[in-house]
Design an enzyme around this catalytic site. Structure first.
Site, PDB file in Angstrom:
ATOM      1  CD  GLU A 133       1.436   8.691  -4.334  1.00  0.00           C
ATOM      2  OE1 GLU A 133       1.068   7.652  -3.734  1.00  0.00           O
ATOM      3  OE2 GLU A 133       2.585   8.845  -4.772  1.00  0.00           O
ATOM      4  CG  ASP A 141      -4.832   3.507  -2.645  1.00  0.00           C
ATOM      5  OD1 ASP A 141      -5.373   4.634  -2.545  1.00  0.00           O
ATOM      6  OD2 ASP A 141      -4.094   3.021  -1.748  1.00  0.00           O
ATOM      7  CB  SER A 167       7.723  -1.030  19.714  1.00  0.00           C
ATOM      8  OG  SER A 167       7.490   0.237  20.296  1.00  0.00           O
ATOM      9  CB  SER A 201       6.756   3.619   9.269  1.00  0.00           C
ATOM     10  OG  SER A 201       5.823   4.629   9.590  1.00  0.00           O
ATOM     11  CD  GLU A 214      -2.753   2.757   8.151  1.00  0.00           C
ATOM     12  OE1 GLU A 214      -1.920   1.841   8.191  1.00  0.00           O
ATOM     13  OE2 GLU A 214      -2.496   3.925   8.492  1.00  0.00           O
ATOM     14  CG  ASP A 256       0.547   2.605   1.796  1.00  0.00           C
ATOM     15  OD1 ASP A 256       0.776   2.942   0.623  1.00  0.00           O
ATOM     16  OD2 ASP A 256       0.140   3.390   2.665  1.00  0.00           O
ATOM     17  CE1 TYR A 295      -4.431   8.989   1.562  1.00  0.00           C
ATOM     18  CE2 TYR A 295      -6.583   8.442   2.462  1.00  0.00           C
ATOM     19  CZ  TYR A 295      -5.508   8.115   1.668  1.00  0.00           C
ATOM     20  OH  TYR A 295      -5.500   6.934   0.965  1.00  0.00           O
TER      21      TYR A 295
HETATM   22  C1  GLA Z   1      -1.256   6.748   1.611  1.00  0.00           C
HETATM   23  C2  GLA Z   1      -2.318   5.671   1.720  1.00  0.00           C
HETATM   24  C3  GLA Z   1      -2.443   4.884   0.428  1.00  0.00           C
HETATM   25  C4  GLA Z   1      -2.584   5.788  -0.771  1.00  0.00           C
HETATM   26  C5  GLA Z   1      -1.540   6.900  -0.742  1.00  0.00           C
HETATM   27  C6  GLA Z   1      -1.757   7.916  -1.830  1.00  0.00           C
HETATM   28  O1  GLA Z   1       0.006   6.158   1.484  1.00  0.00           O
HETATM   29  O2  GLA Z   1      -2.016   4.801   2.775  1.00  0.00           O
HETATM   30  O3  GLA Z   1      -3.532   3.984   0.528  1.00  0.00           O
HETATM   31  O4  GLA Z   1      -3.895   6.327  -0.854  1.00  0.00           O
HETATM   32  O5  GLA Z   1      -1.513   7.582   0.498  1.00  0.00           O
HETATM   33  O6  GLA Z   1      -1.533   7.347  -3.059  1.00  0.00           O
END
Ligand code: GLA
Length: 387
Positions: A36, A39, A70, A132, A165, A177, A229
């Site tokens: 986690e 990436d 949608s 999602s 994104e 993801d 984040y």
């Molecule tokens: C989210 C982000 C990913 C990753 C995770 C944490 O899901 O979209 O790119 O950084 O958090 O692992």
């Protein structure tokens, strides 16, 4: 049944657009088994695609309009291809329209392409940390790759999804993801080296070991376009710069003693999470191979503690879910995804699923928390064309 049958999304398309779609595409959400916030540090991740999918029904048009609808909303969002720009995109439609924009920004000539009508239906819970958003992006990316005959590879489409994104939605997320959603395979996880983008399929064999993955959606919703984040990502970048490396991928646990001297206490803990988490991903793959899924519980637990104490991205609901799951029969448990809410996963023997579920429900009620949604997920195939 968690997978929406294709006829539902086709019927929804016909109701809105008065004609049949050219095709139906789908892409799954994901659970990250371990790895986690590694990436975007060019590290390692081990996610798998789940058996909950988003479906996209699409038909090309004779003009250059794009219309998207949608089941999330009653609105039809309409835009001309020439006007696609992150500044013009917002809300749920920024995900599908962001993909069309990102294809252009990645080198696809959009001028002269036909527009399209698109209808989206999703069985991936929103805000649960199960991606999602990537499921929408990847279903639409695969659809446009087909109907516009672009011939892009799945890893290239994952990068397009990440660009959408990052720029159209505004969340500074990594590549995990979209890679899981596009590259996932049944009964397996995707081991991704986020520096080289080399992906390897890792068999999980949970069913053979009598195990299941229980998802505990805390119902605490989060959004990575705002909030912690980006702060965590900035701390990692500051840590790497202070240590004189391009990314934290280049730091190993042997370097941590020096890092403790060079970094302030908080940045050090952020760095220690990433460094030890990368090593846990590699250890998980080794243990899966040598001893099987029943032996990875300690690594999952250690990952959660690292996120709780060093990276500080857990919330009390996630900690409670993890503690109670472990105490009532799970082999290992951790929060999954970006954190600050969302879901925990618990690797659980099939025979204990009911007792773990009941214990977590009881503990949440006793704590006065919202009732969590608890369900099992199966490692499943990535994005497909379904009709
Ligand atoms: C989210 C982000 C990913 C990753 C995770 C944490 O899901 O979209 O790119 O950084 O958090 O692992």
């Amino acid at each position: 049944m968690s997978i929406t049958p294709t006829h539902v999304v086709s019927t929804g398309f016909e109701e809105r657009f008065g004609r049949r779609p050219d095709g139906v595409w789908s892409a799954p959400g994901r659970v990250n088994l371990i790895g986690e916030h590694t990436d975007y540090n060019e590290g390692f991740v081990l996610p798998f695609a789940i058996d909950r999918r988003t479906q996209a029904a699409l038909a090309l048009r004779d003009d250059t309009r794009i219309n998207v609808t949608s089941t999330f909303s009653d609105e039809t969002v309409s835009i001309d291809i020439a006007d696609l720009d992150p500044q013009n995109l917002s809300g749920w439609s920024a995900y599908p329209l962001g993909i069309a924009w990102a294809l252009g920004a990645s080198g696809v000539e959009l001028a002269g392409r036909p527009g399209f009508d698109l209808h989206i239906d999703s069985a991936v819970p929103v805000g649960a940390g199960l991606s999602s958003s990537a499921a929408i992006e990847c279903s639409v990316a695969l659809a446009l790759n087909d109907v516009w005959q672009l011939g892009l590879s799945r890893p290239a489409l994952a990068l397009v999804g990440q660009l959408a994104e990052n720029k159209a939605v505004g969340a500074p997320t990594g590549i995990m993801d979209q890679s899981a959603s596009l590259l996932g395979q049944a009964d397996a996880a995707v081991f991704l080296d986020c520096r080289s983008l080399e992906a390897k399929v890792i068999e999980l064999r949970f069913a053979r070991a009598g195990l299941e993955i229980l998802v505990i959606n805390t119902m605490v919703s989060h959004a990575h376009a705002t909030g912690g984040y980006a702060d965590r990502r900035a701390s990692c970048e500051a840590g790497a710069a202070a240590l004189g490396v391009t990314s934290l991928r280049d730091v190993s646990s042997l370097d941590l003693a020096r890092a403790a001297d060079d970094l302030d206490e908080e940045t050090f803990r952020r760095v220690r999470h990433v460094v030890t988490e990368n090593e846990r991903v590699l250890a998980t793959i080794e243990v899966l191979d040598s001893a099987g899924a029943r032996a990875i519980g300690d690594l999952l637990d250690a990952s959660h503690l690292s996120m709780r104490d060093d990276f500080e991205i857990s919330v009390p609901e996630l900690d409670l879910a993890v503690e109670v799951a472990r105490a009532s029969g799970a082999i290992g448990a951790r929060m999954t995804g970006g954190g600050f809410g969302g879901a925990a996963i618990a690797l659980t023997p099939s025979a204990q699923i009911a007792s773990v579920t009941d214990a977590v429900l009881a503990a949440f009620a006793a704590a006065g928390y919202r009732t969590p949604e608890i369900f099992t997920v199966t490692p499943s195939t990535g994005a497909t064309r379904d009709a």
